[in-house]
Design a protein around this motif. Sequence first.
Motif, PDB file in Angstrom:
ATOM      1  N   ASN A  54      55.790  11.225  25.918  1.00 34.88           N
ATOM      2  CA  ASN A  54      55.872  12.613  25.054  1.00 34.88           C
ATOM      3  C   ASN A  54      55.211  12.395  23.878  1.00 34.88           C
ATOM      4  OD1 ASN A  54      59.137  11.431  26.394  1.00 34.88           O
ATOM      5  ND2 ASN A  54      58.178  13.496  26.985  1.00 34.88           N
ATOM      6  N   LEU A  55      54.928  11.457  23.447  1.00 37.68           N
ATOM      7  CA  LEU A  55      54.183  11.207  21.923  1.00 37.68           C
ATOM      8  C   LEU A  55      52.793  11.783  22.283  1.00 37.68           C
ATOM      9  CD1 LEU A  55      53.989  10.342  19.012  1.00 37.68           C
ATOM     10  CD2 LEU A  55      53.391   8.229  19.970  1.00 37.68           C
ATOM     11  N   LEU A  56      52.225  11.232  23.515  1.00 34.79           N
ATOM     12  CA  LEU A  56      50.746  11.647  23.726  1.00 34.79           C
ATOM     13  C   LEU A  56      50.623  13.136  24.002  1.00 34.79           C
ATOM     14  CD1 LEU A  56      47.875  10.853  24.446  1.00 34.79           C
ATOM     15  CD2 LEU A  56      48.466  10.512  26.626  1.00 34.79           C
ATOM     16  N   SER A  57      51.724  13.583  24.457  1.00 39.29           N
ATOM     17  CA  SER A  57      51.747  15.279  25.039  1.00 39.29           C
ATOM     18  C   SER A  57      51.866  15.947  23.561  1.00 39.29           C
ATOM     19  CB  SER A  57      52.870  15.542  25.950  1.00 39.29           C
ATOM     20  OG  SER A  57      53.205  16.817  26.056  1.00 39.29           O
ATOM     21  N   ASP A  58      52.840  15.625  22.637  1.00 33.08           N
ATOM     22  CA  ASP A  58      53.082  16.252  21.447  1.00 33.08           C
ATOM     23  C   ASP A  58      51.553  16.210  20.670  1.00 33.08           C
ATOM     24  OD1 ASP A  58      55.568  16.668  22.173  1.00 33.08           O
ATOM     25  OD2 ASP A  58      56.437  15.137  20.574  1.00 33.08           O
ATOM     26  N   TYR A  59      50.689  14.928  20.801  1.00 24.43           N
ATOM     27  CA  TYR A  59      49.741  14.922  20.073  1.00 24.43           C
ATOM     28  C   TYR A  59      48.629  15.677  20.594  1.00 24.43           C
ATOM     29  CZ  TYR A  59      45.462  12.764  17.985  1.00 24.43           C
ATOM     30  OH  TYR A  59      44.088  12.579  17.516  1.00 24.43           O
ATOM     31  N   ARG A  60      48.485  15.952  21.969  1.00 25.63           N
ATOM     32  CA  ARG A  60      47.387  16.781  22.434  1.00 25.63           C
ATOM     33  C   ARG A  60      48.028  18.256  22.357  1.00 25.63           C
ATOM     34  NH1 ARG A  60      46.846  13.697  28.343  1.00 25.63           N
ATOM     35  NH2 ARG A  60      45.422  12.181  27.685  1.00 25.63           N
ATOM     36  N   PHE A  61      49.150  18.623  22.170  1.00 26.08           N
ATOM     37  CA  PHE A  61      49.705  19.911  21.878  1.00 26.08           C
ATOM     38  C   PHE A  61      49.300  20.421  20.510  1.00 26.08           C
ATOM     39  CE2 PHE A  61      53.033  22.704  20.175  1.00 26.08           C
ATOM     40  CZ  PHE A  61      52.740  23.746  20.870  1.00 26.08           C
ATOM     41  N   LEU A  62      49.411  19.329  19.668  1.00 21.84           N
ATOM     42  CA  LEU A  62      48.888  19.673  18.217  1.00 21.84           C
ATOM     43  C   LEU A  62      47.594  19.932  18.208  1.00 21.84           C
ATOM     44  CD1 LEU A  62      51.371  17.346  16.373  1.00 21.84           C
ATOM     45  CD2 LEU A  62      51.660  19.681  16.396  1.00 21.84           C
ATOM     46  N   GLU A  63      46.617  19.268  18.873  1.00 23.35           N
ATOM     47  CA  GLU A  63      45.147  19.430  18.899  1.00 23.35           C
ATOM     48  C   GLU A  63      44.804  20.916  19.528  1.00 23.35           C
ATOM     49  OE1 GLU A  63      43.720  16.173  21.349  1.00 23.35           O
ATOM     50  OE2 GLU A  63      42.940  15.115  19.122  1.00 23.35           O
ATOM     51  N   ASP A  64      45.622  21.224  20.392  1.00 24.51           N
ATOM     52  CA  ASP A  64      45.266  22.614  21.033  1.00 24.51           C
ATOM     53  C   ASP A  64      45.598  23.851  19.984  1.00 24.51           C
ATOM     54  OD1 ASP A  64      44.602  21.282  23.402  1.00 24.51           O
ATOM     55  OD2 ASP A  64      46.746  21.653  24.450  1.00 24.51           O
ATOM     56  N   VAL A  65      46.823  23.482  19.268  1.00 19.36           N
ATOM     57  CA  VAL A  65      47.160  24.463  18.309  1.00 19.36           C
ATOM     58  C   VAL A  65      45.993  24.777  17.254  1.00 19.36           C
ATOM     59  CG1 VAL A  65      48.774  25.098  16.723  1.00 19.36           C
ATOM     60  CG2 VAL A  65      49.802  24.120  18.606  1.00 19.36           C
ATOM     61  N   GLY A  66      45.605  23.380  16.823  1.00 18.35           N
ATOM     62  CA  GLY A  66      44.675  23.435  15.747  1.00 18.35           C
ATOM     63  C   GLY A  66      43.307  24.073  16.238  1.00 18.35           C
ATOM     64  N   ARG A  67      43.068  23.923  17.721  1.00 18.83           N
ATOM     65  CA  ARG A  67      41.665  24.513  17.989  1.00 18.83           C
ATOM     66  C   ARG A  67      41.893  25.826  18.136  1.00 18.83           C
ATOM     67  NH1 ARG A  67      41.113  19.764  21.058  1.00 18.83           N
ATOM     68  NH2 ARG A  67      42.639  20.585  22.896  1.00 18.83           N
ATOM     69  N   THR A  68      43.199  26.386  18.534  1.00 24.34           N
ATOM     70  CA  THR A  68      43.191  27.548  18.667  1.00 24.34           C
ATOM     71  C   THR A  68      43.291  28.506  17.393  1.00 24.34           C
ATOM     72  OG1 THR A  68      44.668  27.469  20.597  1.00 24.34           O
ATOM     73  CG2 THR A  68      44.971  29.474  19.364  1.00 24.34           C
ATOM     74  N   ALA A  69      43.907  27.886  16.271  1.00 26.89           N
ATOM     75  CA  ALA A  69      44.023  28.640  14.895  1.00 26.89           C
ATOM     76  C   ALA A  69      42.676  28.176  14.409  1.00 26.89           C
ATOM     77  CB  ALA A  69      44.810  27.709  14.022  1.00 26.89           C
ATOM     78  N   ASP A  70      41.713  27.505  14.771  1.00 25.97           N
ATOM     79  CA  ASP A  70      40.274  27.433  14.132  1.00 25.97           C
ATOM     80  C   ASP A  70      39.625  28.573  14.621  1.00 25.97           C
ATOM     81  OD1 ASP A  70      38.310  26.179  12.436  1.00 25.97           O
ATOM     82  OD2 ASP A  70      37.231  25.910  14.584  1.00 25.97           O
ATOM     83  N   ALA A  71      39.873  28.606  16.116  1.00 29.75           N
ATOM     84  CA  ALA A  71      39.016  29.635  16.898  1.00 29.75           C
ATOM     85  C   ALA A  71      39.340  31.068  16.538  1.00 29.75           C
ATOM     86  CB  ALA A  71      39.168  29.403  18.383  1.00 29.75           C
ATOM     87  N   ALA A  72      40.647  31.367  16.118  1.00 30.33           N
ATOM     88  CA  ALA A  72      41.140  32.604  15.713  1.00 30.33           C
ATOM     89  C   ALA A  72      40.680  33.014  14.308  1.00 30.33           C
ATOM     90  CB  ALA A  72      42.798  32.608  15.857  1.00 30.33           C
ATOM     91  N   ALA A  73      40.571  31.857  13.381  1.00 25.93           N
ATOM     92  CA  ALA A  73      40.118  32.218  12.084  1.00 25.93           C
ATOM     93  C   ALA A  73      38.507  32.428  12.214  1.00 25.93           C
ATOM     94  CB  ALA A  73      40.332  30.941  11.234  1.00 25.93           C
ATOM     95  N   ARG A  74      37.773  32.158  13.206  1.00 24.87           N
ATOM     96  CA  ARG A  74      36.369  32.429  13.305  1.00 24.87           C
ATOM     97  C   ARG A  74      36.414  33.575  13.981  1.00 24.87           C
ATOM     98  NH1 ARG A  74      33.210  27.641  12.476  1.00 24.87           N
ATOM     99  NH2 ARG A  74      34.560  25.639  12.061  1.00 24.87           N
ATOM    100  N   HIS A  75      37.147  34.243  14.755  1.00 17.41           N
ATOM    101  CA  HIS A  75      36.738  35.224  15.405  1.00 17.41           C
ATOM    102  C   HIS A  75      36.441  36.761  14.578  1.00 17.41           C
ATOM    103  CE1 HIS A  75      37.641  38.692  18.533  1.00 17.41           C
ATOM    104  NE2 HIS A  75      37.683  37.550  19.384  1.00 17.41           N
ATOM    105  N   PRO A  76      35.521  37.300  14.987  1.00 14.48           N
ATOM    106  CA  PRO A  76      34.747  38.163  14.234  1.00 14.48           C
ATOM    107  C   PRO A  76      35.709  39.509  14.126  1.00 14.48           C
ATOM    108  CG  PRO A  76      33.904  38.129  16.386  1.00 14.48           C
ATOM    109  CD  PRO A  76      34.650  36.972  16.273  1.00 14.48           C
ATOM    110  N   THR A  77      36.930  39.535  15.116  1.00 11.71           N
ATOM    111  CA  THR A  77      37.604  40.604  14.909  1.00 11.71           C
ATOM    112  C   THR A  77      38.746  40.408  13.609  1.00 11.71           C
ATOM    113  OG1 THR A  77      37.571  41.189  17.290  1.00 11.71           O
ATOM    114  CG2 THR A  77      39.296  42.243  16.097  1.00 11.71           C
ATOM    115  N   MET A  78      38.745  39.082  13.442  1.00 12.06           N
ATOM    116  CA  MET A  78      39.751  38.653  12.321  1.00 12.06           C
ATOM    117  C   MET A  78      39.199  39.348  10.967  1.00 12.06           C
ATOM    118  SD  MET A  78      42.525  37.058  11.558  1.00 12.06           S
ATOM    119  CE  MET A  78      43.419  36.367  10.246  1.00 12.06           C
ATOM    120  N   HIS A  79      37.901  39.343  10.801  1.00 11.55           N
ATOM    121  CA  HIS A  79      37.502  39.890   9.296  1.00 11.55           C
ATOM    122  C   HIS A  79      36.966  41.379   9.519  1.00 11.55           C
ATOM    123  CE1 HIS A  79      37.651  35.500   8.563  1.00 11.55           C
ATOM    124  NE2 HIS A  79      36.924  35.314   9.751  1.00 11.55           N
TER     125      HIS A  79
END
Length: 267
Positions: A54-79
């Motif tokens: 469960n701990l490993l699953s949560d850690y990977r989930f947080l990593e996925d969230v971080g990558r998604t948020a970073d990709a969203a911030a870099r998306h050209p439509t965002m700006h």
Amino acid sequence: CETCSEEEAKYRCPRCMKYSCSLLCVKKHKLALSCNGIRDKTAFVSVNDFTDLNLLSDYRFLEDVGRTADAAARHPTMHSPATKKLLYCLRNRARKCNIDLRTLPIGFTKRRENSTTFNGTEKKFYWHLKLIFPHCHAEYTLKGVPEDKTLADILKPYIDPVESDPVVCQRLKIYTMSPQSDVQILMKIENRKQNSVRYNELDASRSLLDNLKGKVIIEYPTLFVVLKTQKNEMVVLGQDASESAENSDSESSSVSSMEEGEIRESS
């Protein structure tokens, strides 16, 4: 097997934990329960049952969230100035209707799904709307719902014994067989603690706009259609005096924050 009750179970659904014996039964259970078979990574796990997996699953989930948020911030439509202007206009128009409309960054599912528009000529919102029928494990997405349409009219194609679609009517049979007075429309109250989820009861005879006034909406409204005679875990705000007082305070603070935001944006 929990689908056919005949053969020995070989598979277990990662999402709803139902046992199945074959691919056919797996498909049947997914169709019957509207289950996608994908494990819920945010499902509650008690401390006693918490393991290293469960701990490993949560850690990977947080990593996925971080990558998604970073990709969203870099998306050209965002700006994009056009995107920012559109979202600003939607929020501003909603605020004038006493609705606290909040939008998510590009990349989030609800942001991609949202098709809500405001018609400047008609001075009217056309909402993206999601209807969830928990007793039948069914949900439907509506697009372009006019703000002046009553909730009763919105639900007619789904639960009205005469006007509903035959296929939908069969799937939502428990609703169509129940009296209209037993139908209750709820909407989740945003910005509450995870262990204190509450719902507002909406008035089916009033328009969608009237029901959304004074409330916080994240991207688009999601309405839960429940039956009063059926057991459910949804707690309606205002069932006692303390909750009523809390609701009044939260609505007052919400309106105040909206007014302050309008002053800042206008300045």
